[in-house]
Enzyme design. Structure first.
Site, PDB file in Angstrom:
ATOM      1  N   ALA A  13     -11.364   2.406   5.303  1.00  0.00           N
ATOM      2  CA  ALA A  13     -10.450   1.602   4.493  1.00  0.00           C
ATOM      3  C   ALA A  13      -9.751   2.440   3.420  1.00  0.00           C
ATOM      4  O   ALA A  13     -10.005   3.636   3.254  1.00  0.00           O
ATOM      5  CB  ALA A  13     -11.208   0.447   3.854  1.00  0.00           C
ATOM      6  N   HIS A  14      -8.877   1.772   2.666  1.00  0.00           N
ATOM      7  CA  HIS A  14      -8.070   2.472   1.667  1.00  0.00           C
ATOM      8  C   HIS A  14      -8.904   3.077   0.552  1.00  0.00           C
ATOM      9  O   HIS A  14      -9.914   2.537   0.127  1.00  0.00           O
ATOM     10  CB  HIS A  14      -6.994   1.549   1.080  1.00  0.00           C
ATOM     11  CG  HIS A  14      -7.509   0.270   0.509  1.00  0.00           C
ATOM     12  ND1 HIS A  14      -6.729  -0.845   0.374  1.00  0.00           N
ATOM     13  CD2 HIS A  14      -8.726  -0.092   0.044  1.00  0.00           C
ATOM     14  CE1 HIS A  14      -7.432  -1.814  -0.163  1.00  0.00           C
ATOM     15  NE2 HIS A  14      -8.640  -1.382  -0.374  1.00  0.00           N
ATOM     16  N   ASN A  15      -8.459   4.268   0.110  1.00  0.00           N
ATOM     17  CA  ASN A  15      -9.056   4.989  -1.025  1.00  0.00           C
ATOM     18  C   ASN A  15     -10.482   5.469  -0.776  1.00  0.00           C
ATOM     19  O   ASN A  15     -11.172   5.871  -1.715  1.00  0.00           O
ATOM     20  CB  ASN A  15      -9.015   4.141  -2.295  1.00  0.00           C
ATOM     21  CG  ASN A  15      -7.604   3.856  -2.764  1.00  0.00           C
ATOM     22  OD1 ASN A  15      -7.033   2.812  -2.417  1.00  0.00           O
ATOM     23  ND2 ASN A  15      -7.019   4.761  -3.518  1.00  0.00           N
ATOM     24  N   GLN A  74       0.860  -1.178   0.000  1.00  0.00           N
ATOM     25  CA  GLN A  74       0.000   0.000   0.000  1.00  0.00           C
ATOM     26  C   GLN A  74       0.901   1.233   0.000  1.00  0.00           C
ATOM     27  O   GLN A  74       1.582   1.516   0.990  1.00  0.00           O
ATOM     28  CB  GLN A  74      -0.906  -0.015   1.223  1.00  0.00           C
ATOM     29  CG  GLN A  74      -1.696  -1.319   1.387  1.00  0.00           C
ATOM     30  CD  GLN A  74      -2.783  -1.485   0.349  1.00  0.00           C
ATOM     31  OE1 GLN A  74      -3.775  -0.754   0.329  1.00  0.00           O
ATOM     32  NE2 GLN A  74      -2.613  -2.461  -0.531  1.00  0.00           N
ATOM     33  N   CYS A 123      -4.218   4.029   4.422  1.00  0.00           N
ATOM     34  CA  CYS A 123      -3.686   4.778   3.290  1.00  0.00           C
ATOM     35  C   CYS A 123      -4.229   4.227   1.972  1.00  0.00           C
ATOM     36  O   CYS A 123      -4.747   3.110   1.908  1.00  0.00           O
ATOM     37  CB  CYS A 123      -2.162   4.741   3.286  1.00  0.00           C
ATOM     38  SG  CYS A 123      -1.463   3.108   2.949  1.00  0.00           S
TER      39      CYS A 123
END
Length: 352
Positions: free
Chosen positions: A243-245, A200, A220
């Site tokens: 969570a990511h994004n 990530q 991230c």
């Protein structure tokens, strides 16, 4: 810290009815207040406490007319609750920002820049090439990784962990245990049944005036150059997983124990109650409201939608469905009675 009633009234734009030179040193509930303390009366069901309170002064609505003699000095304002909130905010700022200087031991890396009136608590760690604005307060045992940026007047409480490249805006509050920039949940299944970790490489950006509750985690983004985005004015409760994004729009609020899966976009001014689960790769329109313990698995395209249930659907339909659900035991009993009657009916031949 003491202020006169006149000084407080001036801050609130209020009018004093009584002794304006009385000294106030604390805020308190109207039923518990003592001499030297200030309270407020907003809900008239508490009016009787006004006539017995020991508070030196009480904030009331400008049109309020007492039914009995009042010993306390009154401050007449447009909105007592909002005015008292303003005082709480000012008091909180005074308490939160009174610390400054550097406690030992603590560490700061190479080429890092620190603004004026910054507080760095003992055992705090600041990495390389970090940029910290003015009046930032970093409490003991906080970790700030390389290339992090923190805006003015932000509070980093004890035990906060900011991974490398995180960007935090101005006037933010990060409570103890917050982790920002940790790896997203990225694992590729392999033919032998194992999982391969997907690195990530992105970061997290947090806007201005954001509050993040204790032990909340924001992952991230997956790719270098991408960000998980928390826009200005967002308020996150304790124990939330982002969570990511993910992208959360301005002034959205999320209550405790909720989780948002990867690459979901949440609009502005949304209200998400506690223990809500939101699936990944969906979009929520502005001003969406989701009730507690709901599960959302599809995009919401129309603004002002109000949802409940798991899977979540329109709140009005939910309550109608719930009303029917509560009656299922009675409906089941009636169905059995009908079955018995139908099965016991004589056949045509029996009638002959």
């Amino acid at each position: 810290m003491e202020f006169t009633v006149n000084q407080i009234a001036s801050l609130l734009g209020g009018e004093v009815k009584g002794d304006g030179e009385l000294k106030i040193n604390m805020l308190a509930k109207i039923q518990e207040a003592k001499k030297g303390q200030l309270s407020f009366l907003s809900n008239l069901k508490y009016e009787n406490h006004l006539y017995s309170t020991n508070a030196s002064a009480v904030i009331v609505h400008k049109d309020f007319e007492p039914r009995k003699p009042v010993d306390a000095t009154l401050i007449l304002v447009e909105d007592p609750y909002s005015s008292f909130t303003v005082l709480l905010e000012e008091y909180h700022k005074f308490i939160s920002f009174q610390k400054s200087g550097v406690e030992e031991p603590c560490y700061i890396g190479k080429e890092s820049q620190v603004g004026e009136d910054v507080y760095r608590g003992a055992f705090s760690y600041i990495g390389n090439n970090v940029k910290i604005g003015n009046n930032v307060k970093i409490y003991p045992h906080a970790y700030i990784g390389d290339n992090v940026t923190i805006g003015d007047n932000t509070i980093i409480n004890s035990g906060v962990k900011l991974y490398a490249n995180t960007v935090i805006g101005s006037n933010c509050v990060l409570h103890s245990g917050v982790v920002i920039g940790s790896d997203g949940f990225g694992f590729a299944p392999q033919e032998d049944g194992t999982y391969k970790t997907i690195p990530q490489m992105g970061n997290v950006t947090v806007g201005d005036n954001v509050d993040i509750g204790a032990n909340t985690v924001i992952d991230c983004a997956t790719f270098h150059g991408d960000s998980t985005k928390i826009h200005s004015g967002v308020k996150l409760d304790n124990l939330i997983q982002i969570a990511h994004n993910v992208e959360i729009g301005k002034n959205t609020v999320i209550a405790a124990q909720s989780g948002v899966s990867g690459s979901t976009i949440i609009g502005e001014n949304c209200v998400i109650a506690g223990q809500v689960g939101i699936a990944g790769h969906i979009v929520l329109a502005n001003k969406t409201s989701i009730g507690a313990k709901a599960g959302l698995g599809k995009s919401i395209k129309e603004e002002n939608a109000k949802l409940m249930g798991s899977p979540a659907f329109d709140v009005k339909d939910f309550y109608r469905s719930y009303a029917a659900f509560k009656n299922l035991p009675d409906l089941n009993a009636k169905l059995k009675q009908l079955e018995e009657k139908v099965l016991n009916l004589p056949t045509f031949q029996e009638k002959q």
